[in-house]
Design a protein around this motif. Structure first.
Motif, short mmCIF file in Angstrom:
data_model
loop_
_atom_site.label_atom_id
_atom_site.label_comp_id
_atom_site.label_asym_id
_atom_site.label_seq_id
_atom_site.Cartn_x
_atom_site.Cartn_y
_atom_site.Cartn_z
N THR A 5 -13.68 1.97 -8.26
CA THR A 5 -14.12 1.20 -9.41
C THR A 5 -13.68 -0.25 -9.28
O THR A 5 -12.68 -0.56 -8.61
N GLN B 190 -12.43 -1.86 -11.60
CA GLN B 190 -11.15 -1.93 -12.30
C GLN B 190 -10.00 -1.65 -11.34
O GLN B 190 -8.98 -2.34 -11.36
N ASP B 191 -10.16 -0.65 -10.45
CA ASP B 191 -9.11 -0.34 -9.49
C ASP B 191 -8.86 -1.52 -8.56
O ASP B 191 -7.71 -1.83 -8.22
N GLN C 243 -9.35 -4.66 -9.25
CA GLN C 243 -8.68 -5.71 -10.03
C GLN C 243 -7.19 -5.41 -10.18
O GLN C 243 -6.35 -6.30 -10.02
N TYR C 244 -6.88 -4.14 -10.46
CA TYR C 244 -5.46 -3.77 -10.57
C TYR C 244 -4.75 -3.92 -9.23
O TYR C 244 -3.59 -4.34 -9.17
#
Length: 557
Positions: A223, A225-226, A228-229
């Motif tokens: 993802t 999001q992953d 970005q983290y």
């Protein structure tokens, strides 16, 4: 004679066995006699009064479970007669909190010898970091690792390769009988000094403690999001006070772009002023990429080698607080030792970081009460609630957190485990609440949202800026970290004696009645000062235990 049993909190209706207790024994505690119908193993607990199904079990002064069947007075609690339960929490239940700081006059003028960074932070180590933005670069990272570590004197001893070489020689000679009759190889590890001065003699860079090479399975294909983290985490590692500079390898087409990591580093730390080298493979051949990375990294090492250790106050320390392989003594010896030490560091103006949100289950209200800032208390509630809901959505939950090893050694429910784990945070007010990969910048105690998973948690703490991690264990775990020394603290002396090549410090004297928690914490802080000054290295450092696992924001307990 050392005590045989202990009641942790006056409100508790369980008593902890500090030694193995036999069936039929009569145990006296606080002038009250308990007849034990069954044996109670050390680290386990027996009830002080009859319990019926649904009755609460209290330990550490909080609800840790409810009886599922009748439990007789003196009978041990087990997974067969107890289920996890915990009190509700919320801002509407918030109570005033008063804190009495410890006397720190003995530590006020103490210093450690650290590496002072341009942004004002101080490192306990001076590392160069080599990281990939995407898993496609893992091979190149490992090629660089092999080249640099061997030539610069940072490679691990080839103990087991030498053993295999001996076996191969015997095999080629046709001497299978010799191989079968060989005695086990002699363990020479304990004859090796932890003073790494001798190991530095062949290193050209005397003021660089190592080059650390990270690999991971993220950066693309998952993802956004992953990714970005992951970018936030890698930026946190590069910003860590123990890191002097970094080489970053990019493929070029991945989710986590090179410009994103640069922006995230500056967002986290506007004062960032370290060498940062970025290389992209799709700009040309692999040979060109690697040759340029080798040359520019070497020149970077020449520059950061000019840094030398200088005195720094203890307030410059940022200490992570972690437990793993926990047992029934964790919340009685090692974890309270960390809590007392945390209160000392906080009082001196330093920073401590308590992670592992699944292991705060059941003590949320106490932490909310200790958080003066209402917005931060709400952030803690939201992070805990969101994490718990995501676990339950896939058929799991915080109540499933204890491992078989935890349960075998007395941590029957997650609330028992959590109430003991929270002791690492001491009694100081909560100064800040951080989501995963957020930097710890506020002096005082911060709560950091990570899984309980040992490596995901230590990875998260290093990404938030810890420069020492204290890791308590009752069962023994070899976890380490690439950029942050991880100090293993045993809850019992038996473990220290059984795994001396893993454990750095022993809190077992508390269980044996030889030291108070305060005395053990003082001895630990003396050790940390030597460690932070480069006069000690941890067993994990000696073993090259450089664990790095980013947390994918799916469910991980």
């Amino acid at each position: 004679m050392p005590a045989r049993v202990l009641k942790v909190h006056p409100a508790d209706n369980v008593i902890v066995a500090l030694r193995n207790l036999s069936a039929g024994e009569r145990i006296e505690f606080d002038t009250i006699i308990y007849d034990l119908p069954y044996a109670v193993e050390a680290k386990h607990k027996f009830v002080t009064e009859d319990r019926q199904p649904g009755d609460p079990i209290i330990m550490y002064g909080v609800l840790v479970g409810k009886a599922t069947r009748p439990i007789r007075r003196g009978e041990p609690i087990t997974t067969f007669n107890l289920k996890h339960d915990a009190d509700r929490y919320g801002l509407d239940r918030k109570q005033p909190y008063l804190w009495q700081p410890p006397d720190v006059s003995a530590w006020q003028e103490r210093t450690f010898m650290g590496y002072h960074r341009a942004d004002g932070s101080v490192g306990t180590r001076n590392y160069w970091l080599v990281v990939p933005l995407v898993f496609c670069e893992n091979r190149n990272i490992l090629v660089l690792k092999h080249a640099f570590e061997r030539e610069l004197g940072y490679a691990q001893p080839e103990t087991y390769r030498d053993q295999v070489h001996e076996l191969v020689s015997l095999f080629k000679a046709g001497d299978m009988n010799h191989i079968k009759k060989m005695q086990p190889f002699v363990d020479e590890s304990q004859n090796q000094t932890l003073d790494h001065t001798n190991h530095q003699s062949n290193r050209p860079f005397k003021h660089i403690d190592g080059i650390k090479f990270l690999t991971h399975e993220m950066g693309c294909g998952g993802t956004r999001q992953d990714s970005q983290y992951l970018g936030s985490l890698l930026a946190g590692f590069i910003n860590n006070p123990n890191v002097a500079g970094a080489t970053v390898l990019s493929l070029g087409c991945q989710h986590l772009q090179a410009d994103m990591i640069g922006k995230e580093i500056k967002r986290q730390n506007p004062k960032f002023n370290k060498p940062l080298l970025l290389f992209e493979q799709q700009a040309g051949t692999e040979y060109a990429l690697m040759s340029q990375a080798v040359k520019e990294t070497f020149l970077g090492l020449v520059e950061v080698n000019k840094l030398e250790r200088q005195p720094a106050p203890l307030s410059a320390l940022t200490i992570g607080l972690k437990c793993g392989g926990s047992d029934g003594f964790s919340g009685i010896s090692a974890n309270p030792t960390l809590g007392h030490l945390s209160d000392i560091i906080v009082t001196l103006g330093g920073k401590t970081v308590l992670a592992e949100f699944p292991e705060l289950n059941g003590v949320e209200q106490e932490l909310i009460n200790r958080t003066d800032d209402t917005a931060k208390a709400q952030k803690f509630i939201d992070l805990m609630g969101g994490y718990s809901a995501s676990a339950e959505a896939v058929g799991s939950g915080f109540d499933m957190n204890p491992s078989p090893g935890n349960i075998k050694d007395g941590l029957i429910t997650d609330a028992i485990k959590s109430a003991g784990a929270a002791k690492k945070g001491g009694t100081a007010p909560v100064a800040d609440v951080l989501d995963y990969a957020e930097p710890a910048i506020t002096p005082g105690l911060s709560l950091l949202c990570t899984p309980g998973n040992d490596v995901e948690a230590t990875t998260g703490m290093a990404g938030s800026g810890t420069n020492v991690i204290l890791f308590t264990t009752g069962l023994g775990t070899p976890t380490g970290n690439p950029v942050c020394p991880v100090v293993k603290i045993s809850t019992n002396t038996t473990l220290k004696n059984r795994m001396p090549d893993v454990i750095d410090f022993d809190s077992g004297p508390i269980i044996d009645g030889e030291q108070s928690i305060a005395q053990n914490a003082d001895a630990l802080l003396e050790y940390i000062i030597r460690l932070a000054s480069g006069n000690e290295i941890t067993q994990a450092e000696r073993l090259g235990q450089d664990d790095f696992i980013p947390w994918k924001r799916g469910v991980s307990l």
